[in-house]
Design a protein around this motif. Sequence first.
Motif, PDB file in Angstrom:
ATOM      1  N   ILE A   1      47.501  29.812  35.209  1.00 17.82           N
ATOM      2  CA  ILE A   1      48.063  29.367  33.935  1.00 17.82           C
ATOM      3  C   ILE A   1      48.299  27.861  34.034  1.00 17.82           C
ATOM      4  N   TYR A   2      48.074  27.148  32.959  1.00 23.02           N
ATOM      5  CA  TYR A   2      48.282  25.701  32.974  1.00 23.02           C
ATOM      6  C   TYR A   2      49.705  25.380  33.428  1.00 23.02           C
ATOM      7  N   PRO A   3      49.866  24.382  34.300  1.00 22.49           N
ATOM      8  CA  PRO A   3      51.199  24.064  34.844  1.00 22.49           C
ATOM      9  C   PRO A   3      52.248  23.810  33.768  1.00 22.49           C
ATOM     10  N   GLY A   4      51.866  23.085  32.706  1.00 22.35           N
ATOM     11  CA  GLY A   4      52.833  22.808  31.656  1.00 22.35           C
ATOM     12  C   GLY A   4      53.353  24.073  30.997  1.00 22.35           C
ATOM     13  N   ALA A   5      52.465  25.043  30.788  1.00 26.01           N
ATOM     14  CA  ALA A   5      52.863  26.297  30.150  1.00 26.01           C
ATOM     15  C   ALA A   5      53.679  27.161  31.101  1.00 26.01           C
ATOM     16  N   PHE A   6      53.261  27.214  32.379  1.00 23.39           N
ATOM     17  CA  PHE A   6      53.980  28.064  33.326  1.00 23.39           C
ATOM     18  C   PHE A   6      55.367  27.496  33.616  1.00 23.39           C
ATOM     19  N   ASP A   7      55.485  26.189  33.576  1.00 16.88           N
ATOM     20  CA  ASP A   7      56.788  25.567  33.806  1.00 16.88           C
ATOM     21  C   ASP A   7      57.826  26.069  32.804  1.00 16.88           C
ATOM     22  N   TYR A   8      57.376  26.360  31.596  1.00 15.83           N
ATOM     23  CA  TYR A   8      58.294  26.802  30.540  1.00 15.83           C
ATOM     24  C   TYR A   8      59.020  28.101  30.905  1.00 15.83           C
ATOM     25  N   VAL A   9      58.353  28.990  31.611  1.00 18.35           N
ATOM     26  CA  VAL A   9      58.930  30.318  31.860  1.00 18.35           C
ATOM     27  C   VAL A   9      59.694  30.403  33.180  1.00 18.35           C
ATOM     28  N   THR A  10      59.735  29.325  33.958  1.00 22.86           N
ATOM     29  CA  THR A  10      60.479  29.342  35.211  1.00 22.86           C
ATOM     30  C   THR A  10      61.889  28.835  34.975  1.00 22.86           C
ATOM     31  N   TRP A  11      62.844  29.487  35.648  1.00 25.75           N
ATOM     32  CA  TRP A  11      64.252  29.108  35.476  1.00 25.75           C
ATOM     33  C   TRP A  11      65.034  29.581  36.706  1.00 25.75           C
ATOM     34  N   ASN A  12      65.660  28.634  37.386  1.00 25.77           N
ATOM     35  CA  ASN A  12      66.488  28.967  38.558  1.00 25.77           C
ATOM     36  C   ASN A  12      65.741  29.856  39.552  1.00 25.77           C
TER      37      ASN A  12
ATOM     38  N   VAL B   1      60.983  33.819  37.239  1.00 21.14           N
ATOM     39  CA  VAL B   1      59.964  33.707  36.195  1.00 21.14           C
ATOM     40  C   VAL B   1      60.342  34.703  35.095  1.00 21.14           C
ATOM     41  N   TYR B   2      60.762  34.190  33.943  1.00 20.84           N
ATOM     42  CA  TYR B   2      61.374  35.025  32.918  1.00 20.84           C
ATOM     43  C   TYR B   2      60.480  35.253  31.701  1.00 20.84           C
ATOM     44  N   GLY B   3      59.197  35.363  31.946  1.00 19.43           N
ATOM     45  CA  GLY B   3      58.232  35.609  30.895  1.00 19.43           C
ATOM     46  C   GLY B   3      56.897  35.033  31.321  1.00 19.43           C
ATOM     47  N   LEU B   4      55.903  35.195  30.478  1.00 17.76           N
ATOM     48  CA  LEU B   4      54.601  34.564  30.713  1.00 17.76           C
ATOM     49  C   LEU B   4      54.088  34.015  29.389  1.00 17.76           C
ATOM     50  N   PRO B   5      53.466  32.838  29.425  1.00 17.95           N
ATOM     51  CA  PRO B   5      53.021  32.199  28.181  1.00 17.95           C
ATOM     52  C   PRO B   5      51.920  32.997  27.487  1.00 17.95           C
ATOM     53  N   TYR B   6      51.962  32.990  26.179  1.00 21.91           N
ATOM     54  CA  TYR B   6      50.852  33.523  25.388  1.00 21.91           C
ATOM     55  C   TYR B   6      50.218  32.412  24.559  1.00 21.91           C
TER      56      TYR B   6
ATOM     57  N   LYS C   1      51.899  40.579  31.574  1.00 22.18           N
ATOM     58  CA  LYS C   1      50.949  39.968  32.509  1.00 22.18           C
ATOM     59  C   LYS C   1      49.531  39.984  31.936  1.00 22.18           C
ATOM     60  N   PHE C   2      49.171  41.089  31.305  1.00 22.97           N
ATOM     61  CA  PHE C   2      47.830  41.198  30.729  1.00 22.97           C
ATOM     62  C   PHE C   2      47.627  40.168  29.618  1.00 22.97           C
ATOM     63  N   LEU C   3      48.639  39.977  28.770  1.00 24.86           N
ATOM     64  CA  LEU C   3      48.488  39.090  27.631  1.00 24.86           C
ATOM     65  C   LEU C   3      48.262  37.633  28.034  1.00 24.86           C
ATOM     66  N   ALA C   4      48.661  37.278  29.253  1.00 26.45           N
ATOM     67  CA  ALA C   4      48.448  35.909  29.735  1.00 26.45           C
ATOM     68  C   ALA C   4      47.132  35.744  30.481  1.00 26.45           C
ATOM     69  N   SER C   5      46.390  36.828  30.665  1.00 22.95           N
ATOM     70  CA  SER C   5      45.163  36.790  31.462  1.00 22.95           C
ATOM     71  C   SER C   5      43.996  36.247  30.649  1.00 22.95           C
ATOM     72  N   PRO C   6      42.977  35.679  31.309  1.00 29.17           N
ATOM     73  CA  PRO C   6      41.787  35.231  30.579  1.00 29.17           C
ATOM     74  C   PRO C   6      41.141  36.343  29.763  1.00 29.17           C
ATOM     75  N   GLU C   7      41.178  37.571  30.275  1.00 25.16           N
ATOM     76  CA  GLU C   7      40.585  38.705  29.564  1.00 25.16           C
ATOM     77  C   GLU C   7      41.213  38.882  28.188  1.00 25.16           C
TER      78      GLU C   7
END
Length: 414
Positions: free
Chosen positions: A117-128, A131-136, A318-324
């Motif tokens: 996942i692009y670093p900018g997008a993955f950074d959004y879901v990390t906290w303390n 990992v509290y979600g995955l980008p769509y 997890k599936f929704l963030a996958s390339p598939e």
Amino acid sequence: MPSGKMLAALLASTCLLAPAAFAQETVTIQFWEGHSVQEEQATINMIAAFEAAHPDIKVERVKTSFGTNFERITTAIASNTAPDVSPIWSGFLTQFAEQGQLVDLTQYGVEPTNADIYPGAFDYVTWNDGVYGLPYAFDPRFIVYNQEAFEAAGLTEPPATFEELIEYTEQLTVGEGSNIEQYGFGLGGSDSLAYFFINLLYAYGGQVFNEDGTEAVFNNEAGLQAGEIISRLAGLPGATLNAGEGLRQSVLHGRVAMIYDGPWIFYEALNDPESEEFGIGRVPMPGEGDQPLNFGSVGAYVVYEQSDNKEAAAEFVKFLASPEAQQHRVAMLKPGVSPGVRDAPEAQAAFEEWPGLETAQNLLDESRIFPKHDNWPSVFQAIIPAVEAIIGGEDPQSALDAAVNQANRALRRG
């Protein structure tokens, strides 16, 4: 007593029946979704692909309103009626994570760092450290320009610097005074104003908060430089700022030569048979040779602690963030959150038909998001009127000082 042949037949039939007798029970997860028509269709296709790959998990999609999503989730959490999964955007993810309302997905196999996942997008879901979600969604901002207008003005490339942006705005303006036939540059209202300011702030090396996040500092030197660019644009007759609705139509029909926008322009063009040719360019930088940078907005899917089906919900997210899955988003003319989506067949077909979409996809390599802060929504709401005041003629320093004071009062209230 059965013969050997009969016993073998009975055993064989028992073995055949065993999987059905002990088949895993189907789990249904509730998914609240409040997307636009464009994003909604991509999501429906993703759900179908997920259910085909996970026949033991069914997804109950509940349509909600984008504008009231935060309020509805807040109410649901308070009444213990939250869904298994929903989208979250803006600063709400960190707010809910801080409150302990979201599932840390590392316990379901999501790594604390994710190269898919692009670093900018993955950074959004990390906290303390969680990992509290995955980008769509990861939507970059860029310059959209009307090619016919550029050709008429003798321009072949979008502006590379902010000085060029101002020069191009003047050069592309047709008409004068109150009789402007074609504006050189356009900027939307509300959120777009704040995003443009933050984009410029980042480009000048500034930050919204100090290092420990206790104070807003966007009235510093970088913020002032950003504010002065906006002020100079606002002083041009050929710049239409805080334009609101219809700006995309305006650039597609040549009433505005270039605008600051994002990937929504492709779907707008798809549904406009009279759309003129347009191009995509990077957001300008302070000077030639500076590192390219653009603002990107992120949306993520999260799993709620109230969920009774956390494992199944985590598999879905997890599936929704996958390339598939993300290739279905690209097919609906939005970039994917994973660099790997470039190799997916539906995405490749979309890029071939819409080369500008591939340009937008590639811009995600250089995209930064808004600050992660549990009180970001309040600070964001202080930035919007400051930019509006600058456009209205107020001194940038005064407008930004007032906004920072408002933001810091909100931070002290918590």
